[in-house]
Design a protein around this motif. Structure first.
Motif, PDB file in Angstrom:
ATOM      1  N   MET A  56     -30.519 -45.516  13.570  1.00  0.00           N
ATOM      2  CA  MET A  56     -29.356 -45.840  14.403  1.00  0.00           C
ATOM      3  C   MET A  56     -29.544 -47.204  15.045  1.00  0.00           C
ATOM      4  O   MET A  56     -28.632 -48.022  15.047  1.00  0.00           O
ATOM      5  CB  MET A  56     -29.214 -44.803  15.504  1.00  0.00           C
ATOM      6  N   ALA A  57     -30.731 -47.424  15.578  1.00  0.00           N
ATOM      7  CA  ALA A  57     -30.994 -48.706  16.225  1.00  0.00           C
ATOM      8  C   ALA A  57     -30.882 -49.826  15.209  1.00  0.00           C
ATOM      9  O   ALA A  57     -30.321 -50.881  15.479  1.00  0.00           O
ATOM     10  CB  ALA A  57     -32.380 -48.694  16.861  1.00  0.00           C
TER      11      ALA A  57
ATOM     12  N   SER B  59     -25.201 -42.619  19.581  1.00  0.00           N
ATOM     13  CA  SER B  59     -26.387 -41.772  19.437  1.00  0.00           C
ATOM     14  C   SER B  59     -27.647 -42.518  19.867  1.00  0.00           C
ATOM     15  O   SER B  59     -28.595 -41.901  20.354  1.00  0.00           O
ATOM     16  CB  SER B  59     -26.523 -41.204  18.029  1.00  0.00           C
ATOM     17  N   LEU B  60     -27.632 -43.823  19.710  1.00  0.00           N
ATOM     18  CA  LEU B  60     -28.801 -44.570  20.191  1.00  0.00           C
ATOM     19  C   LEU B  60     -28.911 -44.462  21.710  1.00  0.00           C
ATOM     20  O   LEU B  60     -29.976 -44.174  22.244  1.00  0.00           O
ATOM     21  CB  LEU B  60     -28.681 -46.045  19.786  1.00  0.00           C
ATOM     22  N   GLU B  97     -33.532 -34.119  12.819  1.00  0.00           N
ATOM     23  CA  GLU B  97     -34.690 -34.225  13.711  1.00  0.00           C
ATOM     24  C   GLU B  97     -34.645 -35.519  14.524  1.00  0.00           C
ATOM     25  O   GLU B  97     -34.945 -35.527  15.716  1.00  0.00           O
ATOM     26  CB  GLU B  97     -35.959 -34.196  12.851  1.00  0.00           C
ATOM     27  N   SER B  98     -34.222 -36.602  13.881  1.00  0.00           N
ATOM     28  CA  SER B  98     -34.245 -37.888  14.566  1.00  0.00           C
ATOM     29  C   SER B  98     -33.167 -37.977  15.651  1.00  0.00           C
ATOM     30  O   SER B  98     -33.163 -38.912  16.434  1.00  0.00           O
ATOM     31  CB  SER B  98     -34.076 -39.024  13.562  1.00  0.00           C
ATOM     32  N   TYR B  99     -32.271 -37.011  15.680  1.00  0.00           N
ATOM     33  CA  TYR B  99     -31.292 -36.972  16.766  1.00  0.00           C
ATOM     34  C   TYR B  99     -31.769 -36.047  17.897  1.00  0.00           C
ATOM     35  O   TYR B  99     -30.973 -35.631  18.725  1.00  0.00           O
ATOM     36  CB  TYR B  99     -29.941 -36.474  16.255  1.00  0.00           C
TER      37      TYR B  99
END
Lengths: 357, 357
Positions: A56-57, B59-60, B97-99
């Motif tokens: 996302m970044a 989301s970031l 997972e990364s969220y």
DNA sequence: CTGAAAGCGCTTACAG
DNA sequence: CTGAAAGCGCTTACAG
């Protein structure tokens, strides 16, 4: 997984290596301008901690970057097979719009190799970051692929695969097996001494497609293997000439009353279907390919016995997606992606029509 | 689209409304603490420009937030049907997972309603942001749904749907039509005066599932409609007792030599298949459900004629995904999502085994 | 070759 | 109820 390393950021790497985030970034992306010593140090840490970038970044920071994709596929009128691939491309395009990816669709005449060559001649005149190619004209596609290789532009194939090239990925089916399945579907419903009619469409511009040829081979192979001992008849039809087609079909069915099954190895099954329906020949089993409107209509009426489908929307969709994932996230998919070969009967048709991906 | 409005940001809205970004954010998310006057002004502009939030930025910025999901499904041993749903859940879990979304899987005994009730009794003792529910025990599921409604926790159903509840979405099949299709597959290969054997599994804990009942109805409906005039025989088998099963089957096949087709309305088709294989009864056509290992093996050997599948992996996968999209992006999917009903023959099996989503 | 700083568009405390 | 500021993790000029 290594839970302890799951949230390592670039700043963390930078600290551990005693350099700045800029340097870490340069190493991650091979941007050069880093001393060999620092490169090694950073590389080692990157591997040690299994660094996973925050996607996302990354995309947020790079969100001013523009990408331009090309999709080179056959033109179509509404309801034709290639419309489905195009729809998949559009779906992916609209999802990727917010990543500043634009996609231009270029269309060629599937019966005229020259129209494809004309397109690829001008392809690289503007900036291109990736290309999706429908691989109908093998030699021309290979020439294009080599030029893209020279320019380091990634490309994916849809429809049928070509070996020996550097395509990022292929999305399509195993045509041979799709032919085997057609034979299976037909023979399950026929005695092994019935006659079978194989129809083909004749065009001025082009001989049979690879798809059609492979399907036909698979079909005949199955018949041989399973001890088929009827006769195989062939008939050549024209895409837009019902009068001619009816005449030819009348001729062959009258001469061979034992024909109880028919097949055609492309999406024009409706031509045969419309004939059978008009003549009230319900007893002839008919198998064909592709969920285009004119076929699904006849399938639901019971004129066509079974259709075989290969997720064209998904081919277009995933083809574009794989280019995007490569460009945006450096994520590569499998090189060969074979779609399921779906078997459609009247009874399960409706659940596929709203589930094309 | 309105290309001119395609890149409007919160700061732009704020300027147009003469307020700060904080106020715009509060309006967008209904966080309250905004004067009615400002709320209206901002709301009007939001609508006018068709504001679309940048999902990556969102989301970031919110990436420190934690979400916790629950998945309540039957337990399984390796190779059983419910393993596939669980795999789909795992796939989605690893993607999300990364969220910062974690998912806890809770298992009940599919033959024991009480084990389900035990789970839901303790469900809300810790913080829960969403629940995926396998809807085997209708009454208990309704009770759970109502409690989740009270706590404003979103939930999705998989396997079979239940009307009148507020589920965010349902992912599953139309079991009745899956039964129709089984009948079609069988009757295409049988004469209409053959006898057919319907097997069922008897359990102490629970009567037939909704799935099984509906499939059976569809099956019988097709037979009636198409003028079937053979006899339908029924046999009750035990899940783990081959000796018993073989005895019962020997009995019924000896008494009814005209049985040329067999069906079973759940994933235990391999029980019948193993019997037919052991007895060398290749001529009996067998149709069943679900691509579990023991079935696919017999399908590829030609013992099972056809299997019907309903994408269990995708049910689990999309179920979790729809909860995540709701929580992270306030995007809601369709309320009813019917999976395709796939027809698997020996010949197209392999293309499904690597394409489960 | 290297690093410090600004910026991507949003959310989150916090002070008033 | 409101706004200014910091921060999410990365990329991008830019100065040296």
């Amino acid at each position: 997984m290594d839970k302890e390393f799951s949230n390592i950021r670039i700043v963390d790497i930078a600290k551990m290596a005693g350099v700045s985030v800029g340097t870490v970034d340069r190493v991650i992306h091979n941007r050069g301008r880093v001393s060999e010593e620092n490169r090694k140090k950073v590389q080692a840490i990157l591997e040690m901690v299994h660094y996973q970038p925050n996607l996302m970044a990354r995309s947020l920071a790079a969100s001013k970057k523009q990408y331009h994709l090309l999709a080179v596929t056959p033109s179509f009128v509404q309801g034709e097979y290639w419309e489905a691939i195009s729809e998949g491309i559009d779906k992916a395009a609209s999802e990727m719009e917010s990543y500043n990816i634009t996609i231009t669709k270029l269309f060629f005449d599937q019966y005229n190799n020259k129209t494809f060559d004309d397109i690829i001649r001008n392809l690289l005149h503007e900036k291109v970051d990736g290309v999706l190619i429908a691989t109908l004209f093998t030699d021309s596609v290979i020439r294009l692929s080599q030029e893209l290789d020279r320019n380091e532009i990634p490309y994916v194939y849809v429809d049928s695969n070509i070996g020996g090239q550097h395509q990022l990925a292929y999305f399509g089916t195993e045509s041979y097996d799709a032919g085997v399945i057609a034979a299976r579907l037909l023979m399950d419903r026929l005695s092994s001494s019935s006659d079978i009619l194989m129809a083909r469409i004749i065009h001025s511009g082009k001989n049979d497609s690879n798809q059609g040829k492979n399907r036909r081979e698979g079909f005949c192979h199955y018949l041989t293997q399973t001890g088929f001992n009827g006769n195989l008849h062939e008939v050549e039809l024209k895409i837009n000439d019902s009068v001619y087609n009816f005449m030819k079909l009348d001729e062959i069915f009258e001469a061979n009353p034992n024909i109880n099954g028919a097949v055609i190895f492309n999406s024009t099954c409706y031509i045969l279907g419309n004939y059978l329906k008009a003549r009230g020949m319900q007893s002839v089993k008919l198998v064909g390919y592709d969920l285009i409107g004119r076929n699904t209509q006849l399938l639901s009426e019971g004129v066509i016995t079974a259709l075989i489908a290969q997720r064209p929307e998904r081919q277009g969709y995933e083809g574009v997606k794989s280019l995007c994932n490569h460009l945006l996230f450096k994520q590569n998919s499998e090189k060969v992606n074979l779609m399921p070969i779906d078997i459609l009967l009247k009874e399960n048709l409706k659940y596929y029509l709203n589930n094309k991906l």
